[in-house]
Design a protein around this motif. Structure first.
Motif, PDB file in Angstrom:
ATOM      1  N   GLU A   7       0.846  -1.180   0.000  1.00  0.00           N
ATOM      2  CA  GLU A   7       0.000   0.000   0.000  1.00  0.00           C
ATOM      3  C   GLU A   7       0.888   1.238   0.000  1.00  0.00           C
ATOM      4  OE1 GLU A   7      -3.245   2.074   2.996  1.00  0.00           O
ATOM      5  OE2 GLU A   7      -2.818  -0.049   3.195  1.00  0.00           O
ATOM      6  N   ALA A   8       0.592   2.201  -0.838  1.00  0.00           N
ATOM      7  CA  ALA A   8       1.377   3.432  -0.906  1.00  0.00           C
ATOM      8  C   ALA A   8       0.888   4.384   0.176  1.00  0.00           C
ATOM      9  CB  ALA A   8       1.231   4.077  -2.274  1.00  0.00           C
ATOM     10  N   ILE A   9       1.817   4.813   1.007  1.00  0.00           N
ATOM     11  CA  ILE A   9       1.486   5.768   2.053  1.00  0.00           C
ATOM     12  C   ILE A   9       2.136   7.089   1.660  1.00  0.00           C
ATOM     13  CG2 ILE A   9       1.754   6.349   4.492  1.00  0.00           C
ATOM     14  CD1 ILE A   9       2.027   3.356   5.031  1.00  0.00           C
ATOM     15  N   PRO A  10       1.360   8.143   1.549  1.00  0.00           N
ATOM     16  CA  PRO A  10       1.955   9.418   1.158  1.00  0.00           C
ATOM     17  C   PRO A  10       2.944   9.903   2.229  1.00  0.00           C
ATOM     18  CG  PRO A  10      -0.350   9.715   1.764  1.00  0.00           C
ATOM     19  CD  PRO A  10      -0.073   8.248   1.794  1.00  0.00           C
ATOM     20  N   MET A  11       4.062  10.422   1.764  1.00  0.00           N
ATOM     21  CA  MET A  11       5.093  10.892   2.668  1.00  0.00           C
ATOM     22  C   MET A  11       4.604  12.165   3.367  1.00  0.00           C
ATOM     23  SD  MET A  11       9.018  11.571   1.749  1.00  0.00           S
ATOM     24  CE  MET A  11       9.592  13.187   2.094  1.00  0.00           C
ATOM     25  N   ALA A  12       4.778  12.205   4.678  1.00  0.00           N
ATOM     26  CA  ALA A  12       4.362  13.376   5.448  1.00  0.00           C
ATOM     27  C   ALA A  12       5.372  14.499   5.238  1.00  0.00           C
ATOM     28  CB  ALA A  12       4.269  13.027   6.925  1.00  0.00           C
TER      29      ALA A  12
END
Length: 168
Positions: A7-12
């Motif tokens: 799953e791609a987690i957007p970079m904070a």
């Protein structure tokens, strides 16, 4: 069961906090830095160069019974002038003949510590009233000062460029 899921987690983005200032001193540079509240990364935003040089408007005064206060300019390690609002100036022993001291105390958000320098207060010059040549000698006459002087020196030379000058 051995199943995996990608799953791609957007970079904070960094959440930069309030800048902190490490003040510059005469012996070390300072800096303005920020820290990210999310990841703890520290980032130096700017360097505050150390104050290293003091220039006085005059370094020698003739005694006049008044306090002598030369103008002060302070420069950092890069040669940039430090604003006068960043320091205060105090004078000591600046009324009588001898060496006077100037103390620059740094204040404000960017600087701390102090620098000192000095200047001279000399007696009034003695005026020569007569010089008379004699065989293998000279006679010099001047009006003696009653205060502030404990002795006199006469410098002479056999050549006009004062090479090999002698003092008596």
């Amino acid at each position: 069961c051995g199943l995996t899921k990608a799953e791609a987690i957007p970079m904070a983005e960094h959440a930069w906090g309030t800048p902190t200032v490490k003040k510059a001193t005469p012996s070390a540079d300072g800096e303005v830095a920020v820290v990210c509240a999310t990841c703890g990364l520290s980032d130096t935003r700017s360097v505050i160069s150390a104050p290293v040089e003091v220039k006085l408007s005059k370094t020698e005064y003739e005694y006049n019974k008044k306090e002598c206060k030369p103008a002060v300019t302070v420069y950092d390690a890069t040669g940039k002038e430090i604003p006068a609002a960043a320091y205060s100036v105090a004078y000591s022993n600046n009324k009588n003949i001898g060496e006077a001291t100037v103390t620059i105390s740094f204040t404000g958000a960017d600087y701390e510590g102090a620098l000192t320098t000095s200047f001279l207060i000399t007696p009034k010059a003695t005026k020569i009233s007569k010089v008379k040549a004699a065989k293998k000698s000279i006679k010099v006459t001047w009006k003696k000062q009653k205060k502030d002087v404990t002795g006199y020196e006469i410098q002479y030379s056999m050549s006009s460029d004062f090479k090999a000058a002698k003092t008596v």
